[in-house]
Design a protein around this motif. Structure first.
Motif, PDB file in Angstrom:
ATOM      1  N   CYS A  51       0.818  -1.204   0.000  1.00 59.91           N
ATOM      2  CA  CYS A  51       0.000   0.000   0.000  1.00 59.91           C
ATOM      3  C   CYS A  51       0.857   1.262   0.000  1.00 59.91           C
ATOM      4  O   CYS A  51       0.433   2.304   0.481  1.00 59.91           O
ATOM      5  CB  CYS A  51      -1.023  -0.022   1.111  1.00 59.91           C
ATOM      6  N   MET A  53       3.465   2.333   1.564  1.00 65.19           N
ATOM      7  CA  MET A  53       4.015   2.977   2.754  1.00 65.19           C
ATOM      8  C   MET A  53       5.527   2.766   2.847  1.00 65.19           C
ATOM      9  O   MET A  53       6.190   3.398   3.655  1.00 65.19           O
ATOM     10  CB  MET A  53       3.341   2.441   4.022  1.00 65.19           C
ATOM     11  N   THR A  72       0.147   6.091  -1.240  1.00 69.47           N
ATOM     12  CA  THR A  72      -0.753   5.332  -0.365  1.00 69.47           C
ATOM     13  C   THR A  72      -2.207   5.728  -0.610  1.00 69.47           C
ATOM     14  O   THR A  72      -3.093   4.879  -0.696  1.00 69.47           O
ATOM     15  CB  THR A  72      -0.386   5.607   1.098  1.00 69.47           C
ATOM     16  N   ALA A  76      -5.314   3.369  -1.849  1.00 71.68           N
ATOM     17  CA  ALA A  76      -6.569   3.223  -1.099  1.00 71.68           C
ATOM     18  C   ALA A  76      -7.748   3.515  -2.012  1.00 71.68           C
ATOM     19  O   ALA A  76      -8.757   2.813  -1.990  1.00 71.68           O
ATOM     20  CB  ALA A  76      -6.564   4.173   0.098  1.00 71.68           C
ATOM     21  N   HIS A  82      -6.115  -1.184   4.106  1.00 76.89           N
ATOM     22  CA  HIS A  82      -5.083  -1.786   4.952  1.00 76.89           C
ATOM     23  C   HIS A  82      -5.453  -1.566   6.411  1.00 76.89           C
ATOM     24  O   HIS A  82      -5.742  -0.451   6.816  1.00 76.89           O
ATOM     25  CB  HIS A  82      -3.745  -1.103   4.618  1.00 76.89           C
ATOM     26  N   GLY A  88      -4.121   1.780  14.026  1.00 75.30           N
ATOM     27  CA  GLY A  88      -4.200   3.071  13.345  1.00 75.30           C
ATOM     28  C   GLY A  88      -5.587   3.688  13.277  1.00 75.30           C
ATOM     29  O   GLY A  88      -5.961   4.273  12.271  1.00 75.30           O
ATOM     30  N   ARG A 149     -13.791   0.109   9.739  1.00 74.82           N
ATOM     31  CA  ARG A 149     -13.393   1.295   8.976  1.00 74.82           C
ATOM     32  C   ARG A 149     -12.844   0.902   7.618  1.00 74.82           C
ATOM     33  O   ARG A 149     -13.145   1.521   6.599  1.00 74.82           O
ATOM     34  CB  ARG A 149     -12.346   2.084   9.751  1.00 74.82           C
TER      35      ARG A 149
END
Lengths: 237, 292, 351, 263
Positions: A51, A53, A72, A76, A82, A88, A149
């Motif tokens: 992703c 990072m 990133t 998304a 992720h 997070g 989420r």
């Protein structure tokens, strides 16, 4: 089944230390793949590379598009959600705000509230705590919030980094039951990194075994789970 | 007692200036988690732009709106041009860039418009409000505008998706990226909004303190103080903090002997520091509760 | 100036590694990887160069170099506080002023030798710094910035107060007589003060270097990186933080005393917030958390404004600002980060 | 399990400890005793109050009521930074290392509490300070060897894998020579092999170094195999206590924590 994700020759380093030495793995549409390995083998780095990072080289084909070099946020927006190690969540915001944030890059605004209600059905405890700051939730609730989420993105692919981390056995069971329901009913594709190999192999279709940044074994989860060495080192038989 | 009431009222009137600036301070703090030392200068420069528009004969409100727009764009541009390339530099390096910007803007304004004092019109007039000699119509107007801006900001951050995204980007950039928020654009937007708010503050303040390149130095300090006192996470607190600073400053100047006008600022700051020692997150700041 | 919450109730251990990495100081000194031997050779070579400079240069240059060293001492002080202990200060102009006035008053009104004003300034500033550090314990990040800022803002005003005028000379300040070289050394006053400052600076630098590689220094850095864990390891965080404030003030106070002696004059308006901001700029330019960087910072503080003035009189402030921005672009972590990069590139190339 | 454990003198006595924050009851009258040389497992669902208990024992929190006795004396009058010196060391659930310092420096700081030095001595490298330094260095090196950290000893801890960071924390805690070691979820992020190794290590530490261990851990296999006694919490209350084999079968614990078929 078509390949949703195909990773070829993935390499990454932290500073001068090379962490991934050319990984190759793939994931079927609607499937669950797990990466197993010892601490420091590079599992978390692999997810972070997927992703955007961590800087990496090689090829990460997601629905035919190469993710290497993308940011990133763009990844998304392509539908990769992720759930990082340590979860997070936005600790200073409420549960409901966290869920709204999960859907922030979606354009179908009309369906968001419906999806939030769906999350509350999946995770009833979050409904009770909808106006509470996420930082005040217990570890299990935070992990559920993090997964909810991620689901709010309506992801094509979910990356889960140690979803059982720090959770009580009962909560871990519940968590994996929910994950398996999500996979069966919502056809969510998942890539799971998990220390608890037995759990991960129980839900996965495919498994890859990492050692110091390289894949040393791969195959259907059942087959890997039956392997003598894996059983001894990772499952404790 | 009458003296006291008078000083409090006068304090509220000056406090309106600080409250306005404090709002701009909180705005940028929400976006970048820092205090921007150059913010006062940016507001000052915006006010000069407004002054130039007026000099060119534009009507007040047109000049006002144009200035807000120009300032917004300039704020976004500063973030993109100056800060984007060094976004991974240590925090203190950013602080140094604020100082550099301060120096650049102050010097440029003096060079373009020179250092002589200019007067700036008020849209509300300067007649006494309700026949009181303590608060003028302009100051009343300032209080009203400040409160209106506060309401707008509150609604923006609480009820819009962009507002939510901005808060998320500031609170946890890594997670914000994971949900697809373009964090660096949110930061730029924050800069733009702070610059726009600052320009409004500048245009409202200029009729009171007159326009010149150094007009904002002490006002920004009082604005910082107000924002910090109220709690940097709370726009409402910052506005109240701004008013409180005005009142504290006036009372300190009146009642503490030896002080005189020279020591008003330090005394006000000391009072604020004492408050902070007991309420470290400011009077209205939100304490984030998490589990260790 | 990121707000770090220390109080247990709302400290979030392990949250936001990004924040932790971007926080005040940078990780390692550029010298960390070069061998100890190379560093010793470099140090001796520089020292030899420093010893011979006055023989070849004009008095004014000698004076400027002395001033650079004085600023560098103050920046080392700020570095101990900010770079190693993670506390932010905009108030160091106050300690510099206290040091300067201590020297001026002792020399001109009490007739004490300039040599003795340095320990006096240091001790006084340590006490003041320690006392200021106590309430500052409750404050972090921007809140501490505001508190220290109040200190800087108050200093010139307090120095001007009429009840203190018989000591401070009010707005007029105090003129100081320059000391001569002792023991009949064949040096003029500027040259002597250069060597005197060099000796004092060297002692203070070595002491700071010893400190940061010792148990005490590590405790300071532990507080910076994780105050809760530091306490659990037995570090008395309050005592160490207040002491760090005191020590930092001591360095800056000694620098102030030296500065007063070489400039031969003290007045309230030399010690405004601008000076504090200057120290901060010098610290960042040299490299936060790297002690030798102070010399680069001191030089920047002294020379760059003049350079800006030479480029454009009317826009000198703008030129100064642009030079500063340019510098941060080229070296986002100051000279320290820049050297580190060069060293690691050179090594990469060598391999 | 260890025969001596039941006979050892009480090292830690937790008496009726309650913690309330703003209306939330985190701990509600919990008592237990830990004897010298024992390994005690503290288990329970997330939010049951385990970490709150740890924070009370390391004095980061002060209980609303109740008392905590260490070697017979109450610790509640002492500040947090004295805990290491009287012999209570700990690790943290999510790792709380000094991220910009190296592994070695982290371990050196662990020895802070049982050494002494001051600003003056350290600045001037006085003999006392040199002695302290060499003492700290040899302890640190010994622990780096003991926990197999030589490969990474001079790297900053920030970039190290989570499991390695946990080991660094353990080394740091041990360098304070604790009598009581509080381990907060040491198994997080470890696979089965590593878990097994950790279990062996904890018992070895207990035996080699005379350390009593209080362990918070979710991994039942680990807790049950190394603990002499287990205390289970739920909603801030103690719901079960006893040897692992007995606690494992406790119906309330199964319902609240382990789930129906968990072992």
């Amino acid at each position: 089944m078509s390949k949703l994700l195909e990773v070829k020759d993935l390499r990454a380093s932290y500073g001068a230390v090379r962490v991934l030495h050319g990984l190759a793995f793939s994931l079927d549409e609607g499937g669950v793949t797990t990466l197993l390995g010892a601490n420091g083998a590079g599992k978390t780095t692999a997810l972070r590379a997927l992703c955007g990072m961590v800087k990496c080289s090689g090829e990460i084909l997601f629905e035919g598009k190469n993710l290497v070099g993308r940011s990133t946020e763009d990844i998304a927006r392509l539908g990769v959600a992720h759930v990082p190690e340590g979860r997070g969540t936005f600790t200073s915001m409420t549960v409901e705000e966290n869920l709204h944030l999960g859907a922030i890059s979606r354009s179908d605004k009309g369906n968001i509230q419906k999806d939030i209600d769906k999350m509350y059905d999946h995770f009833p405890r979050l409904r009770q705590r909808r106006t509470q700051q996420a930082g005040t939730l217990s570890g299990g609730e935070q992990q559920m919030l993090a997964i909810a989420r991620a689901l709010m993105l309506r992801p094509r692919l979910m990356l889960l980094d140690e979803p059982s981390f720090g959770l009580a056995p009962l909560v871990v069971k519940e968590m994996f039951e929910i994950l398996s329901v999500l996979n069966r009913e919502d056809k969510a594709s998942m890539l799971i990194v998990e220390q608890n190999a037995a759990l991960a192999l129980g839900i996965a279709d495919e498994a890859y075994l990492l050692e110091t940044g390289s894949i040393v074994m791969s195959g259907p989860a059942k087959q890997i789970g039956a392997d003598e060495n894996v059983r001894r080192s990772y499952l404790g038989y | 007692m009458e003296l006291f009431t008078q000083q409090v009222l006068a304090g509220i009137a000056t406090g309106a200036i600080y409250a306005c600036m404090a709002l701009a301070v909180v705005m940028i703090y929400q976006a970048i988690n820092h205090l921007n030392f150059a913010q006062g200068e940016m507001a000052m420069f915006s006010t000069f732009i407004a002054w130039q528009f007026l000099e060119w004969g534009l009507p007040y409100w047109l000049a006002f709106i144009l200035t807000v727009i120009v300032s917004f764009v300039a704020g976004v541009a500063i973030e993109r041009v100056v800060f984007k390339p060094i976004e991974n530099a240590p925090v203190l390096s950013h602080v140094v860039i604020f100082i550099a910007l301060y120096s650049v803007i102050n010097s440029a304004a003096g060079f373009i418009w020179d250092f002589t004092v200019k007067s700036f019109p008020s849209p509300f007039g300067s007649s006494p409000l309700f026949g009181s000699s303590l608060i003028s119509a302009h100051q009343g107007g300032m209080v009203a505008v400040t409160l209106a801006l506060l309401l707008l900001l509150y609604m923006f951050f609480s009820y819009t998706r962009v507002g939510l995204a901005m808060r998320a980007a500031a609170a946890n950039p890594a997670s914000a990226r994971l949900v697809g928020i373009r964090v660096s654009w949110m930061t730029a937007l924050g800069w733009g909004m702070a610059a726009a708010l600052g320009s409004i503050a500048g245009m409202l303040i200029a009729p009171v303190v007159f326009l010149e390149p150094n007009m904002m130095i002490s006002i920004l300090l009082y604005g910082f103080a107000g924002a910090v006192l109220g709690g940097l996470t709370s726009p409402g607190g910052a506005v109240l903090g701004g008013f409180a600073v005005g009142v504290i400053e006036n009372l300190a100047g009146t009642y503490i002997p030896v002080v005189g006008s020279e020591l008003k600022l330090p005394i006000a700051l000391v009072v604020i520091v004492v408050v902070l020692v007991f309420k470290p997150a400011g009077l209205f700041g939100r304490v984030v509760v998490s589990r260790v | 100036m990121s707000v770090q919450k220390e109080t247990v109730a709302h400290h979030d251990i392990g949250e936001s590694p990004e924040g932790a990495q971007r926080a005040i100081a940078r990780p390692a000194a550029p010298g960390a990887k070069t061998s100890v031997q190379t560093r010793h050779i470099l140090f001796v070579a520089l020292l030899a160069l420093a010893l011979f400079i006055p023989a070849f240069t004009k008095n004014f240059v000698v004076f400027q170099l002395t001033q650079t060293m004085v600023y560098a001492i103050a920046i080392v002080g700020l570095n101990l506080l900010t770079g190693f202990n993670g506390q932010f200060s905009l108030g160091h102009s106050a300690f510099y002023a206290v040091g300067a006035y201590t020297a001026a008053i002792m020399m001109e009104q009490m007739g004490v030798s300039y040599v003795w004003t340095l320990p006096a300034a240091g001790i006084l500033c340590f006490i003041l710094g320690f006392l200021f550090g106590l309430p500052a314990l409750r404050l972090e990040g921007v809140y501490l910035a505001l508190a220290t800022f109040a200190l800087a803002a108050a200093t010139p005003q307090i120095l001007k107060l009429s009840p203190l005028e018989q000591w401070t000379g009010g707005v007029q300040g105090i003129v100081i007589t320059k000391p001569d070289a002792p023991f009949g050394l064949p040096l003029n006053q500027d040259q002597w003060l250069y060597y005197f400052t060099l000796i004092v600076g060297l002692i203070l630098y070595l002491a700071a270097r010893n400190l940061v590689t010792s148990r005490t220094g590590r405790a300071l850095m532990a507080i910076r990186d994780n105050p809760i864990a530091a306490r659990s390891m037995g570090v008395n965080t309050s005592l160490y933080k207040a002491s760090a404030f005191g020590l930092s003030a001591l360095y800056t106070g000694v620098a102030g005393a030296l500065g007063a002696i070489i400039v031969q004059f003290v007045a309230p308006d030399s010690f405004t917030l601008t000076l504090s901001i200057g120290f901060l700029v010098g610290l960042v330019v040299g490299g936060v958390g790297w002690l030798p960087g102070a010399l680069f910072g001191g030089a920047f503080l002294l020379f760059v404004p003049n350079i800006a003035e030479n480029i454009s009189k009317g826009l000198s402030g703008a030129v100064y600002g642009l030079l500063l921005i340019l510098l941060i672009y080229v070296m986002p972590s100051g000279v320290a980060g820049f050297l580190q990069m060069i060293v690691s590139k050179a090594r990469g190339g060598a391999k | 399990m260890s025969g001596a454990s039941q006979n050892g003198a009480p090292l830690l006595e937790v008496r009726d400890v309650a913690v309330r924050f703003e209306g939330i009851v985190a701990l509600d009258g919990v008592s237990f005793t830990l004897r010298k040389g024992q390994v005690l497992g503290l288990i329970g669902p997330n939010g049951a109050g385990k970490t709150t208990m740890f924070n009370c024992l390391s004095r980061l929190y002060t209980p609303t009521s109740g008392d905590v006795l260490f070697e017979g004396k109450s610790i509640l009058g002492r500040p947090a930074h004295e805990m290491a010196a009287i012999g209570i060391g700990r690790t943290f659930q999510n790792v709380a290392l000094f991220s910009r310092l190296t592994v070695r420096e982290n371990v050196l700081i662990g020895g802070h509490s049982h050494t002494s030095s001051n600003f003056v001595g350290d600045s001037l490298r006085l003999p006392g300070s040199r002695h302290t330094e060499s003492q700290l260095e040899s302890t640190a090196q010994e622990l780096i060897d003991y926990l197999d950290l030589n490969d990474v000893a001079d790297r900053p801890v920030a970039g190290l894998p989570f499991g390695t960071q946990k080991r660094v924390e353990l080394a740091r805690a041990l360098s304070a020579r604790p009598k009581l070691l509080l381990l907060d979820e040491p198994a997080g992020g470890l696979n089965h092999d590593e878990l097994h190794e950790l279990g062996r290590l904890v018992r070895q530490i207990r035996d080699d170094r005379d350390v009593t261990v209080l362990l918070v851990e979710h991994h039942m296999g680990l807790v049950m195999s190394i603990s002499d006694n287990v205390v289970a919490l739920n909603f801030g209350k103690k719901i079960a206590e006893g040897p692992p084999d007995a606690v494992r079968k406790d119906p309330e614990l199964i319902r609240a924590y382990l789930g129906g078929d968990a072992a």
